[in-house]
Design a protein around this motif. Sequence first.
Motif, PDB file in Angstrom:
ATOM      1  N   VAL A  80      82.940  -6.551  13.196  1.00 30.00           N
ATOM      2  CA  VAL A  80      83.660  -7.471  14.277  1.00 30.00           C
ATOM      3  C   VAL A  80      83.159  -8.850  14.168  1.00 30.00           C
ATOM      4  CG1 VAL A  80      83.473  -7.563  16.923  1.00 30.00           C
ATOM      5  CG2 VAL A  80      84.041  -5.329  15.915  1.00 30.00           C
ATOM      6  N   LEU A  81      81.710  -8.933  13.976  1.00 26.76           N
ATOM      7  CA  LEU A  81      81.263 -10.359  13.697  1.00 26.76           C
ATOM      8  C   LEU A  81      81.806 -11.157  12.861  1.00 26.76           C
ATOM      9  CD1 LEU A  81      77.379  -9.795  14.366  1.00 26.76           C
ATOM     10  CD2 LEU A  81      78.937 -10.651  15.996  1.00 26.76           C
ATOM     11  N   GLY A  82      82.057 -10.408  11.727  1.00 32.80           N
ATOM     12  CA  GLY A  82      82.837 -11.030  10.585  1.00 32.80           C
ATOM     13  C   GLY A  82      84.375 -11.379  10.533  1.00 32.80           C
TER      14      GLY A  82
ATOM     15  N   LEU B 227      71.052  -7.899  13.866  1.00 29.92           N
ATOM     16  CA  LEU B 227      71.594  -6.507  14.048  1.00 29.92           C
ATOM     17  C   LEU B 227      70.447  -5.661  13.391  1.00 29.92           C
ATOM     18  CD1 LEU B 227      75.221  -6.849  12.834  1.00 29.92           C
ATOM     19  CD2 LEU B 227      74.237  -7.163  15.104  1.00 29.92           C
ATOM     20  N   VAL B 228      69.826  -4.675  14.101  1.00 36.67           N
ATOM     21  CA  VAL B 228      68.773  -3.661  13.651  1.00 36.67           C
ATOM     22  C   VAL B 228      69.067  -2.469  13.922  1.00 36.67           C
ATOM     23  CG1 VAL B 228      66.347  -3.121  14.052  1.00 36.67           C
ATOM     24  CG2 VAL B 228      66.925  -5.650  14.266  1.00 36.67           C
TER      25      VAL B 228
ATOM     26  N   PRO C 175      74.973 -10.396   5.772  1.00 32.73           N
ATOM     27  CA  PRO C 175      75.479  -9.082   6.331  1.00 32.73           C
ATOM     28  C   PRO C 175      74.449  -8.079   5.729  1.00 32.73           C
ATOM     29  CG  PRO C 175      76.928 -10.334   4.766  1.00 32.73           C
ATOM     30  CD  PRO C 175      75.730 -11.194   4.972  1.00 32.73           C
ATOM     31  N   PRO C 176      74.372  -7.016   6.489  1.00 36.16           N
ATOM     32  CA  PRO C 176      75.010  -6.777   8.002  1.00 36.16           C
ATOM     33  C   PRO C 176      73.757  -7.083   9.120  1.00 36.16           C
ATOM     34  CG  PRO C 176      74.376  -4.703   7.211  1.00 36.16           C
ATOM     35  CD  PRO C 176      73.983  -5.848   6.015  1.00 36.16           C
ATOM     36  N   GLU C 177      73.218  -8.216   8.522  1.00 36.90           N
ATOM     37  CA  GLU C 177      71.782  -8.335   9.620  1.00 36.90           C
ATOM     38  C   GLU C 177      71.574  -9.366  10.425  1.00 36.90           C
ATOM     39  OE1 GLU C 177      68.592  -8.070   6.822  1.00 36.90           O
ATOM     40  OE2 GLU C 177      69.062  -5.926   6.281  1.00 36.90           O
ATOM     41  N   ARG C 178      72.180 -10.606   9.839  1.00 33.14           N
ATOM     42  CA  ARG C 178      71.811 -11.803  10.473  1.00 33.14           C
ATOM     43  C   ARG C 178      73.256 -12.853  10.474  1.00 33.14           C
ATOM     44  NH1 ARG C 178      67.545 -15.791   7.959  1.00 33.14           N
ATOM     45  NH2 ARG C 178      67.705 -17.522   9.588  1.00 33.14           N
ATOM     46  N   LEU C 179      73.365 -13.605  11.436  1.00 36.20           N
ATOM     47  CA  LEU C 179      74.535 -14.260  11.495  1.00 36.20           C
ATOM     48  C   LEU C 179      73.962 -15.481  12.584  1.00 36.20           C
ATOM     49  CD1 LEU C 179      77.491 -15.188  10.863  1.00 36.20           C
ATOM     50  CD2 LEU C 179      78.139 -14.045  12.916  1.00 36.20           C
ATOM     51  N   GLU C 180      73.936 -16.739  12.023  1.00 36.17           N
ATOM     52  CA  GLU C 180      73.382 -17.862  12.866  1.00 36.17           C
ATOM     53  C   GLU C 180      74.577 -18.933  12.993  1.00 36.17           C
ATOM     54  OE1 GLU C 180      69.474 -19.180  12.399  1.00 36.17           O
ATOM     55  OE2 GLU C 180      68.813 -17.256  12.261  1.00 36.17           O
ATOM     56  N   LEU C 181      74.993 -19.263  14.020  1.00 33.97           N
ATOM     57  CA  LEU C 181      75.944 -20.182  14.424  1.00 33.97           C
ATOM     58  C   LEU C 181      75.670 -21.453  15.059  1.00 33.97           C
ATOM     59  CD1 LEU C 181      78.430 -17.393  15.755  1.00 33.97           C
ATOM     60  CD2 LEU C 181      78.237 -18.418  13.275  1.00 33.97           C
ATOM     61  N   GLU C 182      76.290 -22.812  14.650  1.00 35.19           N
ATOM     62  CA  GLU C 182      76.207 -23.898  15.408  1.00 35.19           C
ATOM     63  C   GLU C 182      77.379 -24.024  16.271  1.00 35.19           C
ATOM     64  OE1 GLU C 182      74.864 -28.687  15.184  1.00 35.19           O
ATOM     65  OE2 GLU C 182      74.355 -27.115  13.630  1.00 35.19           O
ATOM     66  N   ALA C 183      77.503 -23.829  17.436  1.00 32.46           N
ATOM     67  CA  ALA C 183      78.429 -24.263  18.512  1.00 32.46           C
ATOM     68  C   ALA C 183      78.748 -25.641  18.986  1.00 32.46           C
ATOM     69  CB  ALA C 183      78.799 -23.170  19.531  1.00 32.46           C
TER      70      ALA C 183
ATOM     71  N   VAL D 171      71.212  -5.873  23.377  1.00 32.21           N
ATOM     72  CA  VAL D 171      72.173  -4.785  23.750  1.00 32.21           C
ATOM     73  C   VAL D 171      72.127  -3.542  22.734  1.00 32.21           C
ATOM     74  CG1 VAL D 171      74.217  -5.622  23.023  1.00 32.21           C
ATOM     75  CG2 VAL D 171      74.386  -4.031  24.765  1.00 32.21           C
ATOM     76  N   TRP D 172      72.149  -2.308  23.180  1.00 35.29           N
ATOM     77  CA  TRP D 172      72.366  -1.196  22.088  1.00 35.29           C
ATOM     78  C   TRP D 172      73.627  -0.789  21.995  1.00 35.29           C
ATOM     79  CZ3 TRP D 172      73.608   4.018  22.123  1.00 35.29           C
ATOM     80  CH2 TRP D 172      73.223   4.676  20.960  1.00 35.29           C
ATOM     81  N   VAL D 173      74.103  -0.683  20.796  1.00 32.14           N
ATOM     82  CA  VAL D 173      75.582  -0.244  20.694  1.00 32.14           C
ATOM     83  C   VAL D 173      75.567   1.032  19.806  1.00 32.14           C
ATOM     84  CG1 VAL D 173      77.722  -1.005  19.279  1.00 32.14           C
ATOM     85  CG2 VAL D 173      76.082  -2.949  20.625  1.00 32.14           C
ATOM     86  N   ASN D 174      76.355   1.887  20.240  1.00 37.30           N
ATOM     87  CA  ASN D 174      76.482   3.198  19.681  1.00 37.30           C
ATOM     88  C   ASN D 174      77.441   3.162  18.667  1.00 37.30           C
ATOM     89  OD1 ASN D 174      76.111   5.890  19.199  1.00 37.30           O
ATOM     90  ND2 ASN D 174      77.740   6.650  20.708  1.00 37.30           N
ATOM     91  N   ARG D 175      76.974   2.364  17.330  1.00 33.47           N
ATOM     92  CA  ARG D 175      77.634   2.351  16.128  1.00 33.47           C
ATOM     93  C   ARG D 175      76.893   1.737  15.080  1.00 33.47           C
ATOM     94  NH1 ARG D 175      80.902   4.843  18.767  1.00 33.47           N
ATOM     95  NH2 ARG D 175      83.109   4.530  19.101  1.00 33.47           N
ATOM     96  N   LYS D 176      76.867   1.989  13.955  1.00 32.91           N
ATOM     97  CA  LYS D 176      75.874   1.450  12.915  1.00 32.91           C
ATOM     98  C   LYS D 176      76.064  -0.162  12.622  1.00 32.91           C
ATOM     99  CE  LYS D 176      74.241   5.233  11.670  1.00 32.91           C
ATOM    100  NZ  LYS D 176      73.082   5.662  11.829  1.00 32.91           N
ATOM    101  N   PRO D 177      74.971  -0.622  12.251  1.00 31.91           N
ATOM    102  CA  PRO D 177      75.306  -2.430  12.027  1.00 31.91           C
ATOM    103  C   PRO D 177      76.300  -2.726  11.049  1.00 31.91           C
ATOM    104  CG  PRO D 177      73.018  -1.538  11.731  1.00 31.91           C
ATOM    105  CD  PRO D 177      73.920  -0.379  11.724  1.00 31.91           C
TER     106      PRO D 177
END
Length: 155
Positions: free
Chosen positions: A18-20, A93-94, A71-79, A6-12
């Motif tokens: 929010v992710l953090g 995030l690109v 930060p602010p490019e990659r977050l990998e989780l194990e749920a 999805v494209w978001v109209n905000r900077k990474p």
Amino acid sequence: MAVRHVWVNRKPERVWDVLGDADQYQRWVVGTRETRESEGHWPEVGTTLRYGIGMGPLTVHGHTIVRVCEPPERLELEASAGRLGTARIAIRLVPWGEGTLITMDEHPLRGTVARLHTAPLDVALQLRHRLMLTRLRNVVEEGRSQADKEAGQHV
């Protein structure tokens, strides 16, 4: 494997805000409620976030562990959803023009969900991701980043 973007109209950096933020997790992750941080400081590698997952009166307790944090490019989780098993969720995030392209890649790792991984499960994951990324975009775009708050500016 479910991959959506999805494209978001905000900077990474704003998306990363929010992710953090462990308190924001239940606002964008579908089915999550009763979120609480434990065993670390979110989103540092090894940190665990505990929560209830469910709809209506049915609740399963789960947790998510941060496996990669760049930060602010990659977050990998194990749920983990208990006996249902675990899944890997990779978020990238690109920077894209004035905004950010968010890509989410999720696939089962272990347990029942991994053994029963089929095309219908992928369809369900795609639908879940569509809703989750829409929620994430809404949370990111409605809020203000910490830098904006400090500067007294509106986004």
